[in-house]
Design a protein around this motif. Structure first.
Motif: not given
Length: 116
Positions: A92, A14, A57, A10-12, A48, A53-55, A89
């Motif tokens: 996880t 920005d 997966v 999982m990447l966050r 998000g 903010v993007y995620y 960013g």
């Protein structure tokens, strides 16, 4: 059905203000450089609640195959194309322990809407 033991990343991300639409367009255009890898099970892009903010997966058959991809030229080229949009960013990683499909799993959008 999601097999147990799947390796999930999982990447966050920005994204710089005002560049969100362009980021989404480029992400869709170059996504097959990830999903066409034989060990990739699929990936999702989600926006998000916080502005910019993007995620992302991404599911993989196992960690060693993901790590192989992570250090590949294919991945480095993918990252270079997204880098101009990023202001920060994080990443996880995890392993799927159990998957419980929901009632709407496997239904078409029309079937899901009709059930609402």
């Amino acid at each position: 059905m999601m097999p147990e033991g799947v390796f999930r990343v999982m990447l966050r991300m920005d994204i710089k203000p005002g560049m969100e639409n362009e980021f989404e367009r480029v992400w869709r255009e170059i996504g097959d450089s990830v999903t066409s890898h034989p060990a990739n099970l699929g990936q999702w892009l989600a926006r998000g609640d916080e502005a910019g903010v993007y995620y992302i997966v991404s599911d993989w058959v196992d960690e060693p195959r993901f790590r192989e991809f992570e250090t590949s030229d294919r991945h480095l080229n993918h990252r270079k194309k997204l880098h101009p949009y990023r202001s920060g960013g994080s990443m996880t990683t995890m392993r799927v322990v159990t998957y419980l499909p929901g009632d709407a799993n496997g239904k078409s959008h029309q079937e899901w809407e009709a059930a609402r």
